[in-house]
Design an enzyme around this catalytic site. Structure first.
Site, PDB file in Angstrom:
ATOM      1  N   CYS A  83       0.431  -1.315   0.238  1.00 24.63           N
ATOM      2  CA  CYS A  83      -0.083  -0.203  -0.114  1.00 24.63           C
ATOM      3  C   CYS A  83       0.634   1.785   0.034  1.00 24.63           C
ATOM      4  O   CYS A  83       0.589   2.012  -0.717  1.00 24.63           O
ATOM      5  CB  CYS A  83      -1.016   0.074   0.966  1.00 24.63           C
ATOM      6  SG  CYS A  83       0.168   0.146   3.039  1.00 24.63           S
TER       7      CYS A  83
ATOM      8  N   HIS B 297      -5.447   1.580  -4.747  1.00 22.26           N
ATOM      9  CA  HIS B 297      -5.201   0.864  -3.501  1.00 22.26           C
ATOM     10  C   HIS B 297      -4.051  -0.263  -4.110  1.00 22.26           C
ATOM     11  O   HIS B 297      -4.856  -0.925  -5.169  1.00 22.26           O
ATOM     12  CB  HIS B 297      -5.516   1.236  -1.877  1.00 22.26           C
ATOM     13  CG  HIS B 297      -6.508   0.234  -1.781  1.00 22.26           C
ATOM     14  ND1 HIS B 297      -7.099  -0.714  -0.860  1.00 22.26           N
ATOM     15  CD2 HIS B 297      -7.571   0.027  -2.749  1.00 22.26           C
ATOM     16  CE1 HIS B 297      -7.695  -1.572  -1.104  1.00 22.26           C
ATOM     17  NE2 HIS B 297      -8.274  -1.194  -2.924  1.00 22.26           N
TER      18      HIS B 297
ATOM     19  N   HIS C 134      -2.706   1.481   6.446  1.00 16.87           N
ATOM     20  CA  HIS C 134      -2.985   1.457   5.064  1.00 16.87           C
ATOM     21  C   HIS C 134      -3.547   2.668   4.530  1.00 16.87           C
ATOM     22  O   HIS C 134      -4.180   3.824   4.983  1.00 16.87           O
ATOM     23  CB  HIS C 134      -4.552   0.522   5.244  1.00 16.87           C
ATOM     24  CG  HIS C 134      -4.793   0.052   3.731  1.00 16.87           C
ATOM     25  ND1 HIS C 134      -3.469  -1.272   2.928  1.00 16.87           N
ATOM     26  CD2 HIS C 134      -5.486   0.530   2.990  1.00 16.87           C
ATOM     27  CE1 HIS C 134      -4.174  -1.216   1.802  1.00 16.87           C
ATOM     28  NE2 HIS C 134      -5.505  -0.479   1.828  1.00 16.87           N
TER      29      HIS C 134
END
Length: 320
Positions: free
Chosen positions: A236, A295, A283
């Site tokens: 990420c 993402h 994240h």
């Protein structure tokens, strides 16, 4: 035995058999796909935290290595300066020997406190100022060199410990990945999900943010790779790092550190190129407009274009 007794016995035995068989059957029942998906999601979330910790440690090691290199550069001139001071004191000692005898030379070569030094060398008044300056410079150079070497030794020890921690972290991640891939294989028949590249229209965004957005769209479909920052795979924070690198900005490879490196903004202020953070800073994704982010979801998956509300956002950041 009466028929009533036979019937009662059959019911008791049958009931006991059912009681013994039922738990075994339940224990051997295979989990449903939804149950497996729930376990995969949980394992992926836990694994991502470990990966982001690994990424943070990697960033810290970069800083440590830079500090070691900087200290090493500083030590060279300090050592040269110290040698120069020693040579200067040697010259003064030789002059003191000619001018004031062995006692003066001995005082120069074995300096004590400044006050006692001046007293012992009273016979060589013409050297006092030079002597004090040179000895003071010698002591200062020696002290600074010792301090810098101590810092270097400490930093090198820290680097060794970090390298060991990094190796242990890598082993844990690989073990967790193996379990996660087994779960995915059981649920979906494959440990990974093949992604497809984006073929739609990329929104027109100007400036550095536009370069970051275009890069992110180009990464869609590429696999999640832990600690990856492209071009063939990403985690990420590796994706947001790479996207903004294309936009001419530098970000650390860690979601929490990217939070620290960006300016806080509200949701209503979101613009393409901004970062959206999730899972207690575990994240991060890149906002691309129209209520969507791009993402790198988790191991076994691929880079995706999804709703900004795929999870509850933790907060929002603008790259400075």
């Amino acid at each position: 035995m009466s028929s009533a007794r036979k019937l009662l016995r059959a019911l008791v035995v049958g009931g006991l058999t059912a009681a013994l068989v039922a738990p075994a059957a339940a224990a051997s029942a295979q989990p449903s796909e939804s149950e497996l998906t729930e376990r995969i999601t949980k394992s992926s979330t836990e694994l991502e935290k470990v990966v982001e910790s690994y990424n943070r440690l990697n960033e810290e090691i970069k800083d440590t290595k830079a500090a070691v290199a900087d200290l090493s550069v500083k030590l060279g001139p300090l050592e040269e300066q110290l040698e120069q001071r020693r040579a200067e004191i040697g010259v003064l000692a030789a002059e003191a020997y000619k001018t004031g005898g062995l006692s003066a030379a001995d005082a120069l070569l074995h300096p004590g406190g400044a006050d006692s030094l001046v007293a012992r060398l009273g016979t060589v008044d013409h050297l006092i100022r030079d002597r004090e300056r040179q000895i003071s410079g010698f002591d200062e150079a020696q002290r600074e060199l010792a301090e810098q070497k101590a810092v270097l030794d400490s930093t090198l020890a820290k680097q060794t410990a970090q390298a060991k921690e990094l190796a242990n972290g890598k082993k844990k991640i690989e073990a967790d990945l193996a379990k996660l891939y087994d779960l995915r294989r059981e649920a979906y028949g494959s440990p990974t999900t093949a992604g497809s590249s984006y073929t739609g229209k990329v929104p027109a965004v100007s400036g550095q943010a536009g370069a970051a957005v275009r890069y992110a769209y180009g990464a869609i479909g590429k696999p999640y790779v832990w600690a990856g920052e492209g071009p063939n795979g990403y985690d990420c924070s590796g994706l947001t790092l790479a996207a903004w690198k294309a936009g001419g900005k530098s970000l650390p490879h860690n979601a929490a550190m990217q939070w620290d490196a960006t300016a806080r903004i509200s949701r209503s202020a979101l613009k393409p190129g901004d970062l959206v953070f999730y899972s207690g800073l575990g994240h991060v994704g890149l906002f691309v407009g129209d209520g969507k982010i791009i993402h790198a979801p988790s191991a076994g998956d691929s880079v995706k274009l999804v709703s900004v509300d795929i999870m509850t956002p933790y907060g929002y950041g603008r790259v400075r």
